[in-house]
Design a protein around this motif. Structure first.
Motif, short mmCIF file in Angstrom:
data_model
loop_
_atom_site.label_atom_id
_atom_site.label_comp_id
_atom_site.label_asym_id
_atom_site.label_seq_id
_atom_site.Cartn_x
_atom_site.Cartn_y
_atom_site.Cartn_z
N UNK A 52 21.97 18.03 -7.39
CA UNK A 52 23.20 18.24 -6.63
C UNK A 52 23.08 17.76 -5.18
N UNK A 53 21.95 18.10 -4.52
CA UNK A 53 21.82 17.80 -3.09
C UNK A 53 21.85 16.31 -2.84
N UNK A 54 21.22 15.57 -3.72
CA UNK A 54 21.22 14.11 -3.54
C UNK A 54 22.54 13.50 -3.99
N UNK A 55 23.04 14.06 -5.09
CA UNK A 55 24.31 13.60 -5.65
C UNK A 55 25.42 13.66 -4.60
N UNK A 56 25.55 14.79 -3.97
CA UNK A 56 26.66 14.97 -3.03
C UNK A 56 26.38 14.26 -1.71
N UNK A 57 25.14 14.35 -1.20
CA UNK A 57 24.83 13.69 0.07
C UNK A 57 25.07 12.19 -0.02
N UNK A 58 24.65 11.61 -1.14
CA UNK A 58 24.82 10.16 -1.23
C UNK A 58 26.30 9.80 -1.26
N UNK A 59 27.10 10.62 -1.96
CA UNK A 59 28.54 10.34 -1.99
C UNK A 59 29.14 10.43 -0.60
N UNK A 60 28.78 11.48 0.11
CA UNK A 60 29.35 11.63 1.46
C UNK A 60 28.93 10.49 2.36
N UNK A 61 27.64 10.10 2.27
CA UNK A 61 27.18 8.99 3.11
C UNK A 61 27.94 7.71 2.78
N UNK A 62 28.17 7.51 1.49
CA UNK A 62 28.95 6.32 1.09
C UNK A 62 30.35 6.39 1.71
N UNK A 63 30.96 7.56 1.67
CA UNK A 63 32.29 7.70 2.30
C UNK A 63 32.23 7.28 3.76
N UNK A 64 31.22 7.77 4.47
CA UNK A 64 31.09 7.44 5.89
C UNK A 64 30.98 5.92 6.05
N UNK A 65 30.12 5.32 5.21
CA UNK A 65 29.91 3.88 5.31
C UNK A 65 31.21 3.12 5.09
N UNK A 66 31.97 3.53 4.09
CA UNK A 66 33.20 2.81 3.78
C UNK A 66 34.24 3.02 4.87
N UNK A 67 34.20 4.18 5.48
CA UNK A 67 35.12 4.43 6.58
C UNK A 67 34.79 3.50 7.75
N UNK A 68 33.50 3.37 8.04
CA UNK A 68 33.10 2.44 9.10
C UNK A 68 33.54 1.03 8.75
N UNK A 69 33.36 0.67 7.50
CA UNK A 69 33.80 -0.66 7.06
C UNK A 69 35.28 -0.86 7.33
N UNK A 70 36.05 0.17 7.01
CA UNK A 70 37.50 0.10 7.20
C UNK A 70 37.84 -0.14 8.68
N UNK A 71 37.23 0.67 9.54
CA UNK A 71 37.50 0.53 10.97
C UNK A 71 37.11 -0.86 11.46
N UNK A 72 35.96 -1.32 11.00
CA UNK A 72 35.49 -2.64 11.44
C UNK A 72 36.42 -3.75 10.97
N UNK A 73 36.95 -3.60 9.75
CA UNK A 73 37.89 -4.60 9.24
C UNK A 73 39.12 -4.67 10.12
N UNK A 74 39.67 -3.52 10.47
CA UNK A 74 40.84 -3.50 11.34
C UNK A 74 40.48 -4.12 12.68
N UNK A 75 39.34 -3.74 13.22
CA UNK A 75 38.92 -4.26 14.52
C UNK A 75 38.76 -5.77 14.45
N UNK A 76 38.22 -6.26 13.34
CA UNK A 76 38.02 -7.71 13.24
C UNK A 76 39.36 -8.44 13.25
N UNK A 77 40.32 -7.91 12.50
CA UNK A 77 41.62 -8.59 12.45
C UNK A 77 42.30 -8.56 13.81
N UNK A 78 42.05 -7.50 14.57
CA UNK A 78 42.64 -7.41 15.91
C UNK A 78 41.93 -8.35 16.88
N UNK A 79 40.61 -8.24 16.95
CA UNK A 79 39.86 -8.94 18.00
C UNK A 79 39.30 -10.27 17.55
#
Ligand code: HEM
Ligand code: ATP
Ligand code: ATP
Ligand code: MG
Ligand code: MG
Lengths: 236, 224, 238, 224, 236
Positions: free
Chosen positions: C46-73
């Motif tokens: 469970x501890x690895x299962x959930x931690x890895x999912x949450x970390x992936x969420x964080x990573x994808x969120x950063x990706x999303x922000x960076x994509x928007x930033x790239x299109x802007x700048x």
């Protein structure tokens, strides 16, 4: 010099375009003003078609700058003022010549003058007789005429013509040359490639010769010969 | 010329080409027949479980037809480099996009008009649920598929391996819409289960992706 | 544009810290946390299962922000951020997708089922794999980065769906135990173990991400140098 | 140059083109995934009745892939009028035909290699019957479909409404082969029922139509 | 007269070809013998390309008779002896120039001499430099050269060339003309369409002028001027 450049229709500054290893254009600089016809010549693969596509903003140069009507980007207004005749016909095979033109007229927002313009360009290029036949049944030269009609449909101020004479019969060639004279008179800028230099003799004001992507020689139109810096090929 | 007029000209042109050649209409008719013949050997939905399956079969046939539509839709523009010619015109890219979407959606709905009655008759199915709600599902689902499909098809037209790329991008993006339409159709056929929630999913999906596509289309196409 | 040749010192410090955190995580997950009543020892995944999912969420969120930033700048650094985040995110997503079935087999008796949570997670993973493939296939296209950024934005729509899936639909997958409302909740020691693991994974993410980001920037630099070299070569041959 | 060498050159050329663009391989991978995702929601074959159905689903996916293969196969020859150029060469039309058939059959078998394992794993199916006999069914079935498909595709390449004609001709002709493969696959999955009789049907089908196609191909193509 | 006709490579007898309403060829008669170059001219849509396609047995005439090497049907041997360069390039876009030629060489059953022939035709048309590049990346003139190489790959005795010069640069045009002279010397029969009549001047032995599908004038090659009955256009 600045003022002279300001009045130019098309300006290339140190434009390079490469496709992977292949160099299609290398540090090409020249300028073309209203009422001028410049012949663009050079061997097969010299980069003529690529240059025209860059000038029409269809391709982005790898480096360097292209200005059409003073603009570095293709705004709708700039697009309306550029006409390109390419190697490909740009026509829909299943539609008739007239239907093709009607469609493009709508995209060029010609509005109510569309029908007049269409009738006029069809007559100018000599495509009236087969205006209602689907493009897929037309002969090579007939298509070429319709393509030319499409290119000049919006009455553009900058005309980029890639081998406009090839495939045309003798009468059509003469008609097309007469059209070019008329366009020049009306202050349009023409950049025309051809392998039949004799057809542009006495017509072209300037000449740009490419050689494997590089400017081999550049004879600026007489009226403004010194407006542009000499091309790289001559500097070297 | 207004935005809408431009879009409608694209639609008119595609419909005219189609009327001339009838390529898509016929391809779709064929798909429908093929699916029917193949399934009629092994499939006479008697149980409810099998009716659920029928909804999957229907949508798979529909989707194959859809991929054909998208494929041909951009072929048409690639012949003689017409796509380049479109880029030369001052017409706004997003109007072209909307025009293409509407045309594709019309073709797909046409496919549905052919497929659905054949399905119902051949497999002796009927809607036990709300037919009008299901029609809404059909329209919403079609639009959802078409918006993303057209967007990515346009984006990848000039990529060498576009045949690979298009499905790779389109498929995962469309999964929520696919699940929703399949489930909603099953609900409509069985007359049980909630269609409402799936309609909401579809509406959300359509709104989000249409907005994104309209916002980003110009950037993506002009970037070249 | 000039990237440091040597790795900065803080980065090595971070690696050390991450190592410590990972060890702590293992201790917590396998030792300090109590054994779950019905599922037994398997539950510790469970501890690895959930931690890895949450970390992936964080990573994808950063990706999303960076994509928007790239299109802007349109600055290549945003593109580098986006691709690095997506790549590392896919790694963590993979961990989640592997630990899930390992847990499912003994508990549910099957490896996989198509409920909303599992399907949406798989789809999320596929989306970011597609994102990476898009970059690869369009590598020679001038608008590669723009397309990737657009797709990144399209793809991110699925991430909230994954998170909400167990809240919106009835799933085979267990409902929320953290921040799930009245009836949810877990033993505080489990809670602690989970958060230690999550923290360790986050640190690991930062380590991998910054490394990958540096690599991407250096690649861009290399490409630029190559182009310049090619140019010089051509100028000679004029 | 012998008959076979000519045929093999066609195969080699198609494979080379495919290796360059990977259009078909990828399109097939996509189809496989699409079918899987779509069916997975509504279909978990538990009963034998449903296993029978799985065989229909498998073949429908396969057939869709096959239609794509046939379509693209002749597109390739139509670009730049290459088909005309082929007709100009002294190579015998029936060797060209055999070459095209073999290339198409290879592509379709590739599709099977991708599709079948995915199907078995994802739907938790397994062959209870004779696997080797089923492989024979696969090869025979593929050949039967491809022979007729290629024949009619070649025949109708220059017909205006070929998109309509091709399926109209192909579908009814293929029904015996389709029935045979679906039934044989069901038998292989269930481990009951006779595969032998279906294999005989397929062999008869293949022999008859291959002979007819070889005999008539030259006439049909030269007729233009 | 019969003997003279027997020695002819290509004979058209009262050939008509219509597409629905459109008349592409109307009662066309002429003959072409070995070692002769006949220029086929006429305006756009006159029927030149149609005539060549009929001569290559790609199209069946609506009425009338076509004999190539004395045969009314395209036997494998006849096919091997006919080479056609059309408006379309006949090339596979994804394959390189050389791969295309290798493929066609196999179909023409060139066997062991294939590699030599390919090297030779590539050199003759000046396509050696880009033999390994996929056709889709070639410029218009480069493709044209590869198409020409394909047309002459099997060393055919009857060459049907549809606008072989269009799109070629000046050097290539000269090279192609030199090739034609060489081919004629080697006893091949050439039927060449072009809109640039001057390029065939001094080269063509005879001339066939079409006008909306009808023969406007027919100047038979000097050596056998009276071998064929006067064309319909003149009779009328
Ligand atoms: C089989 C594939 C599986 C996948 C793809 C999967 C996926 C995920 C994901 C993406 C999360 C994090 C999202 C969130 O926190 O809301 C998660 C959390 C969780 N998973 Fe799984 N899971 C799988 C199997 C399982 C199994 C078999 C169990 C236990 C029986 C399980 C129990 C949990 C629990 C308790 C959480 C924490 C939920 C929360 O508090 O939010 N998962 N899973
Ligand atoms: N899309 C492309 N991919 C790769 N190379 C290309 C592409 N387009 C053009 N090239 C290459 O760029 C060079 C210039 O081509 P271009 O078509 O501009 O020549 P051109 O001067 O128009 O020749 P032609 O007289 O034959 O029309 C050629 O070597 C060509 O092969
Ligand atoms: N497939 C076809 N369907 C209908 N009409 C056709 C077809 N092919 C040719 N035509 C018509 O036949 C006539 C002769 O065409 P053809 O292509 O032979 O002319 P051409 O002399 O080669 O002209 P160009 O100099 O323009 O190449 C034209 O009117 C053309 O429209
Ligand atoms: Mg060119
Ligand atoms: Mg012609």
């Amino acid at each position: 010099m600045i003022e002279a450049l300001d009045s130019k229709t098309l300006i290339f500054e140190d434009v390079c375009k490469t496709f992977g290893e292949t160099v299609a254009l290398w540090q090409v600089s020249f300028a073309l003003g209203p009422g001028e016809i410049v012949a663009l010549t050079g061997g097969n693969g010299a980069g003529k078609s690529t240059l025209l596509r860059v000038a029409a903003f269809l391709l982005k140069p790898t480096s360097g700058r292209v200005l059409a009507f003073g603009q570095p980007r293709p705004t709708p207004d700039v697009k309306r003022r550029i006409g390109l005749l390419g190697h490909a016909s740009f026509l829909y095979e299943d539609l008739s010549a007239e239907e093709n033109l009607k469609f493009y007229a709508a995209l060029y927002a010609l509005g109510r003058e569309a029908d007049d313009r269409i009738a006029r360009v069809l007559q100018e290029v000599g495509a009236e007789d087969f205006r209602h036949r689907p493009v897929r049944t037309l002969s090579h030269g007939m298509r070429k005429r319709v393509s030319l009609a499409r290119a000049v449909l919006s009455d553009p101020d900058l005309l980029l013509l890639d081998e406009p004479f090839s495939g045309l019969d003798v009468a059509s060639v003469e008609r097309t040359r007469a059209l070019m004279v008329e366009w020049r008179r009306r202050g349009k800028a023409l950049l025309v490639t051809t392998h039949q230099a004799e057809l542009l003799e006495g017509l072209a004001d300037g000449e740009l010769v490419l050689d494997r992507g590089r400017v081999r020689s550049w004879r600026a139109p007489a009226s403004c010969g010194s407006a542009v810096s000499p091309p790289v090929g001559e500097r070297a | 010329m207004s935005y809408w007029t431009t879009a409608m000209r694209i639609v008119a042109k595609d419909l005219l080409s189609e009327a001339r050649t009838r390529e898509m209409t016929n391809a779709m008719l064929f798909f429908a027949l093929l699916v029917l013949v193949l399934f009629s050997f092994s499939f006479q939905p008697a149980s409810d479980e099998e009716r659920r399956l029928a909804s999957g079969v229907l949508w798979i046939a529909f989707l194959f037809a859809g991929m054909g539509v998208l494929d041909r839709s951009f072929w048409r523009e690639r012949v003689n480099d017409c796509l380049d010619a479109l880029r030369l015109t001052p017409a706004s890219a997003s109007a072209l996009f909307v025009g293409k979407c509407v045309a594709n959606a019309l073709f797909l709905l046409l496919a549905a008009v052919i497929l659905v009655p054949l399905f119902l008759v051949f497999f002796d199915l009927s809607f036990r649920g709300d037919v009008r709600a299901w029609l809404l599902v059909l329209v919403l689902g079609t639009w959802g598929l078409v918006v993303n499909g057209t967007f990515f098809a346009a984006m990848t037209t000039n990529v060498r391996s576009r045949e690979l790329l298009l499905p790779l991008l389109l498929l995962p993006i469309s999964v929520p819409a696919l699940v929703a339409v399949v489930e909603a159709t099953a609900a409509a056929l069985l007359g049980e289960g909630a269609m409402r929630v799936w309609i909401q999913v579809l509406i959300a999906f359509d709104v989000i992706y249409t907005t994104l596509a309209l916002l980003l289309f110009e950037t993506v196409v002009e970037g070249t | 544009m000039r990237t440091e040749r040597a790795l900065p010192r803080w980065w090595f410090g971070l690696v050390g810290l991450t190592a410590v955190a990972l060890v702590l995580g293992v201790l917590h997950a396998l030792w300090f946390a109590p054994t779950e009543r019905t599922m037994g020892t398997v539950q510790r995944i469970f501890y690895y299962h959930v931690s890895s999912a949450w970390t992936a969420f964080v990573a994808f969120f950063i990706n999303f922000l960076a994509c928007v930033a790239y299109l802007k700048a349109r600055h290549p650094k945003w593109d580098a951020v986006a691709v690095s985040a997506a790549e590392v995110g896919v790694v963590f997503g993979t961990v989640n997708l592997i630990t899930g079935p390992i847990w499912a087999k003994p508990v549910w008796g099957i490896w996989w089922t198509w409920d909303a949570r599992l399907t949406s997670t798989l789809v999320m993973w596929l989306l970011y794999v597609s994102y990476l493939l898009l970059r690869q296939f369009a590598a020679e296209q001038p608008s590669q980065r723009i397309w990737a950024a657009a797709f990144g934005i399209f793809a991110f729509v699925d991430v909230p769906i994954v998170y909400l899936s167990i809240r919106l639909w009835r799933t085979q997958h267990p409902g929320p135990v953290i921040a799930g409302g009245e009836q949810s909740g877990i033993d505080p020691r489990m809670f602690l173990a989970l958060h230690v693991c999550f923290l360790a994974f986050l640190l690991l993410f930062v380590v991998l991400f910054s490394w990958r980001y540096r690599l991407e920037r250096q690649r861009a630099e290399l490409a630029e140098l190559r182009a310049r070299l090619h140019r010089l070569h051509l100028e000679r041959s004029v």
